[in-house]
Design a protein around this motif. Sequence first.
Motif: not given
Length: 65
Positions: A13-19
Motif C-alpha cells: 500500500v502506497v499513500l499518495s500525496g495530498i492535493r
Amino acid sequence: MSDSVLEDAGIEVVLSGIRMPRMNSIMERWVLTCRPITDPDAVAHLDVRRRDRLGGILHEYEHAA
C-alpha cells in the motif's frame, strides 16, 4: 482492515500525496488496464513501469504491452 488484506496478497500500500488532482485519473487508467486481465497467473507477471515526473515528486505508472 483493507490494508491487511492487500498485504496478505503481497500488495504494498502506497499513500499518495495530498492535493494531487491528476492522481485519480492516473490510477483509473491503471485499473482499467488491469481489468481485461482474466488469467490469474498473468497478474503475477504484469510489466508495470514507473516514470518519474517533476524531479521524482510525482510518479506515473503504465502497463507495458
